[in-house]
Design an enzyme around this catalytic site. Sequence first.
Site, short mmCIF file in Angstrom:
data_model
loop_
_atom_site.label_atom_id
_atom_site.label_comp_id
_atom_site.label_asym_id
_atom_site.label_seq_id
_atom_site.Cartn_x
_atom_site.Cartn_y
_atom_site.Cartn_z
N ASP A 1 0.83 -1.21 0.00
CA ASP A 1 0.00 0.00 0.00
C ASP A 1 0.85 1.25 0.00
OD1 ASP A 1 1.00 -0.24 2.60
OD2 ASP A 1 -0.91 -0.84 3.45
N ASN B 1 -6.88 -2.01 14.95
CA ASN B 1 -8.30 -2.24 14.64
C ASN B 1 -8.48 -3.46 13.73
OD1 ASN B 1 -7.36 -1.35 12.21
ND2 ASN B 1 -8.80 0.33 11.96
N GLU C 1 -9.64 -1.29 6.16
CA GLU C 1 -10.15 -0.95 7.48
C GLU C 1 -11.43 -1.74 7.76
OE1 GLU C 1 -8.10 0.62 9.11
OE2 GLU C 1 -7.33 2.45 8.18
#
Length: 264
Positions: A82, A150, A157
Amino acid sequence: MDHQAKPEVRVLDAADSALPLLLDEVRSVLQARTEGGDGTAGNRPLISLATGGTFTAFFRALDAEVQQGRIAASDFVGTHLDEYMGFEPERPGGMVHELLLRCPALRGMLARGSFFRVPCHGAEGSLRAHEERLARAGGIQLQFLGIGRNAHVAFNEPGASFDNGFHVTTLAESTRADAKARFVPDQPPRRAVTAGLKSILGAERIVLCAFGSGKAEAVRAMLQGEVGSHCPASVLRKHKNVLVLLDPAAASSLDLDAIAGANC
Ligand code: PGA
């Protein structure tokens, strides 16, 4: 893919104990090519790197292996997961900038065209072309992966589709908070280009590392929570060839007895 596939989980005495294992992972894909390939450039294995603090020591170790001639940069093709939106390699804070800083051996690969950068501007055509380039290189044989607090993987996400290829995404606030130190005195970017969960599942082998107590709950959710898009890392339980390397703090919320094959 098997919905009940079990990642192999190893709890190490300390994060540094992962270094020889990670280098061995690299060596074993290079070795497989030597044994099975015909020696043409097209057969060089494609290894995809993950950035972030988790892999800093590994990049240094990999660089040392290359500088000292124990691993040849010409024996593999590299890529990564990324990039922050609009971050060219020379821009501090960016993923490729970090990779080149920690592992200068990659500079030569980038110059020779054997390190494939994630297109940082996110144009749809460039993302599809990047995927085609990875596919033409034979696909990713070895994918290194970190995990966010997370339970994100790359920049997928919570809520990310399991069916995405490379795409542009918006970063979670906790992800931006964790990235703050990279960008001081500026604020972390809001958007990034990332491999999707489908792209990640396409790798032949995946090695995920998590170190520190800050990752403990994400690791538990990944391995022992419900599989679903609320926990992007849980997608790895749909893949048959995953190794998870943890230090004791990152493993501290796991029910290790329930993990078949856990090696503690
Ligand atoms: P870290 O990031 O290695 O810096 O903890 C991992 C991630 O967010 O995927």
